[in-house]
Write an enzyme that holds these catalytic residues in place. Structure first.
Site, PDB file in Angstrom:
ATOM      1  N   SER A   1       0.823  -1.219   0.000  1.00 24.54           N
ATOM      2  CA  SER A   1       0.000   0.000   0.000  1.00 24.54           C
ATOM      3  C   SER A   1       0.855   1.267   0.000  1.00 24.54           C
ATOM      4  CB  SER A   1      -0.902   0.017   1.235  1.00 24.54           C
ATOM      5  OG  SER A   1      -1.692  -1.144   1.282  1.00 24.54           O
TER       6      SER A   1
HETATM    7  N1  SAM Z   1       0.201  -4.760   4.405  1.00 22.80           N
HETATM    8  C1  SAM Z   1       0.859  -5.368   3.272  1.00 22.80           C
HETATM    9  C2  SAM Z   1       2.247  -4.841   3.045  1.00 22.80           C
HETATM   10  O1  SAM Z   1       2.721  -4.011   3.845  1.00 22.80           O
HETATM   11  O2  SAM Z   1       2.879  -5.275   2.086  1.00 22.80           O
HETATM   12  C3  SAM Z   1       0.061  -5.203   2.004  1.00 22.80           C
HETATM   13  C4  SAM Z   1      -1.207  -5.888   2.088  1.00 22.80           C
HETATM   14  S1  SAM Z   1      -2.006  -6.117   0.554  1.00 22.80           S
HETATM   15  C5  SAM Z   1      -2.747  -4.567   0.285  1.00 22.80           C
HETATM   16  C6  SAM Z   1      -3.319  -7.168   1.131  1.00 22.80           C
HETATM   17  C7  SAM Z   1      -2.860  -8.546   1.519  1.00 22.80           C
HETATM   18  O3  SAM Z   1      -3.954  -9.234   2.087  1.00 22.80           O
HETATM   19  C8  SAM Z   1      -2.408  -9.368   0.332  1.00 22.80           C
HETATM   20  O4  SAM Z   1      -1.120  -9.868   0.557  1.00 22.80           O
HETATM   21  C9  SAM Z   1      -3.440 -10.485   0.252  1.00 22.80           C
HETATM   22  O5  SAM Z   1      -2.930 -11.708  -0.221  1.00 22.80           O
HETATM   23  C10 SAM Z   1      -3.861 -10.580   1.700  1.00 22.80           C
HETATM   24  N2  SAM Z   1      -5.155 -11.227   1.916  1.00 22.80           N
HETATM   25  C11 SAM Z   1      -6.295 -11.121   1.190  1.00 22.80           C
HETATM   26  N3  SAM Z   1      -7.262 -11.875   1.734  1.00 22.80           N
HETATM   27  C12 SAM Z   1      -6.730 -12.466   2.838  1.00 22.80           C
HETATM   28  C13 SAM Z   1      -7.225 -13.359   3.822  1.00 22.80           C
HETATM   29  N4  SAM Z   1      -8.483 -13.821   3.808  1.00 22.80           N
HETATM   30  N5  SAM Z   1      -6.385 -13.756   4.808  1.00 22.80           N
HETATM   31  C14 SAM Z   1      -5.109 -13.314   4.850  1.00 22.80           C
HETATM   32  N6  SAM Z   1      -4.573 -12.473   3.941  1.00 22.80           N
HETATM   33  C15 SAM Z   1      -5.385 -12.054   2.948  1.00 22.80           C
END
Ligand code: SAM
Length: 238
Positions: free
Chosen positions: A83
Site C-alpha cells: 500500500s
Molecule cells: N500490508 C501489506 C504490506 O505491507 O505489504 C500489504 C497488504 S495487501 C494490500 C493485502 C494482503 O492481504 C495481500 O497480501 C493479500 O494476499 C492478503 N489477503 C487477502 N485476503 C486475505 C485473507 N483472507 N487472509 C489473509 N490475507 C489475505
C-alpha cells in the site's frame, strides 16, 4: 487534515537506492515523510519515526526499489500490492498504539506494514493467505531483526485460528462487511481498522469496543485489494 507548513526539499536521485542504506536512502525517506505524510496530516510522531527508519525499498523487488518511496502502490507478487506510504501511516495512526498492545494483522503481504506495527506494539500476529508472500515476509523480517512477530498462512477473514482476543486488529485488504469473527476477537477497549465496501473502493472503518458495545466510525475512503476468504469475498473474484 492538519495545516502543516509545506517544505520544499531538494531534488534527489534514487539510482543507488537498492544497495544503499546511507545518505541517499535517508534523504529519500525524509522527503516521503514530509511530503506524503506530514503535509497530509499524519501527526503521530511514533508512526513517522518508524516509517522514517524502516527501509521500505527492502520490501519490494530490486527492480522496484527506486519507486519504493514514491506515492504509488507497488506489486509484491500473487497480484497483490504494497500500500501507499500514506495508507500505511493513516491505518497505523488510527490504531492509537501505546507500545503495550497485541495486534492482529490480516494480510501480511510484503511485511512492510508488519514492520511498522512491530516497532509500535508488544507483539504482532500476522496472517497471509498466499504462502509465497507469507513465507517471504517471515524470512525478510527475521533477517531484519523483527522478533516480536508471529506468522500464519491461511484465511485471516476468520480471525486468528486459536481462540483469543487482541487489543488491536488491522485488516489490510477490503472486505464487503467487517468479518464477525474479527469483531469477536477484539478485546474490550480495543480498535479494529478495516476497509469495508465494494471490490474496488471502500470506506476505512474504525470500530471501538467500549463497555456498551461496538461503535463504528468512518475515517475516509480507500482502495484495497479484496479480502478473499470465508468471511470476505469469494475466491476467483479477486
Ligand atoms: N500490508 C501489506 C504490506 O505491507 O505489504 C500489504 C497488504 S495487501 C494490500 C493485502 C494482503 O492481504 C495481500 O497480501 C493479500 O494476499 C492478503 N489477503 C487477502 N485476503 C486475505 C485473507 N483472507 N487472509 C489473509 N490475507 C489475505
Amino acid at each position: 487534515m492538519v495545516g502543516y507548513p509545506k517544505q520544499t526539499l531538494p531534488p534527489f536521485s534514487t539510482r543507488t537506492l537498492a544497495g544503499e542504506s546511507g545518505m541517499v536512502s535517508d534523504r529519500v525517506r525524509n522527503r516521503m515523510i514530509q511530503e506524503q505524510l506530514v503535509n497530509r496530516g499524519i501527526q503521530d510522531q511514533q508512526v513517522l519515526k518508524a516509517m522514517r527508519e524502516i527501509p521500505r525499498h527492502q520490501f519490494v523487488s530490486e527492480a522496484l526499489a527506486e519507486l519504493a518511496y514514491q506515492e504509488s502502490n507497488l506489486p509484491i507478487g500473487e497480484g497483490q500490492t504494497l500500500s501507499l506510504p500514506y495508507t500505511v501511516a493513516r491505518m497505523t495512526e488510527a490504531l492509537t498504539l501505546t507500545g503495550e498492545e497485541e495486534v492482529l494483522e490480516i494480510g501480511t503481504g510484503s511485511g512492510y506494514q508488519t514492520a511498522v506495527l512491530s516497532r509500535l506494539c508488544r507483539r504482532v500476529y500476522t496472517i497471509e493467505r498466499h504462502a509465497s508472500l507469507g513465507d517471504a515476509a517471515r524470512r525478510r523480517l527475521r533477517t531484519m531483526g523483527y522478533h516480536n512477530v508471529v506468522y500464519r498462512v491461511g484465511d485471516g477473514s476468520m480471525g486468528w485460528p486459536d481462540p483469543r482476543k487482541f487489543d488491536r486488529i488491522l485488516v489490510t485488504a477490503g472486505a464487503p462487511v467487517t468479518p464477525e469473527s474479527l469483531a469477536n476477537q477484539l478485546a474490550e477497549g480495543g480498535f479494529l481498522v478495516v476497509p469495508e465496501g465494494s471490490m474496488t473502493t471502500q470506506s476505512l472503518v474504525r470500530w471501538h469496543r467500549g463497555a456498551g458495545g461496538m461503535v463504528r466510525e468512518i475515517l475516509g475512503t480507500c482502495r484495497f485489494v479484496p479480502l478473499v476468504g470465508a468471511e470476505g469475498w469469494r475466491e476467483g473474484r479477486s
